[in-house]
Write an enzyme that holds these catalytic residues in place. Sequence first.
Site, PDB file in Angstrom:
ATOM      1  CG  ASP A   1      -1.726   1.252   1.381  1.00 22.64           C
ATOM      2  OD1 ASP A   1      -2.507   1.579   0.469  1.00 22.64           O
ATOM      3  OD2 ASP A   1      -1.569   1.932   2.421  1.00 22.64           O
ATOM      4  CB  ALA A   2       3.743   2.249   2.119  1.00 26.59           C
TER       5      ALA A   2
END
Length: 146
Positions: free
Chosen positions: A34-35
């Site tokens: 996600d990051a």
Amino acid sequence: MMKDPFTIDSDLFCFPPAKDPQQLNPIVLAYIGDAIYEVFVRQYVISKANHRPNHLHKLSTQYVSAKAQAKALQVWLPLLTEEETDIVKRGRNAKSGTSAKNADILEYRHSTAFECLIGYLYYMKRLERLQYLLMLSLERDEEKVQ
């Protein structure tokens, strides 16, 4: 033609995972995925001409929403190796304990699978493959993003 987004040394952050990436919980892979995807998309939108904060945010959310990520995963599926497909299945079937704010459960699970594969490829240092897939996630809507 866009420059290679992965020309920076792949060891920019010197904190490898405590376990082999193949042994990590799929939710952990999705967490880092996600990051990574968020930074990728932010760099992409900043590479465009309009830098008004509201515009940057609006453009970014076209890519980082659960719905958009689930859609991108559908584009990827026919192109994945058996190993990558297994990682996607692990991510999709993982119980995260949370639910999406603006997506149904299927979109949420598919977006988790999408992020899981990104995290896996990142930690396995398969950056060329990761770049190829990430660029595909941009191309599907390229004409309406201008």
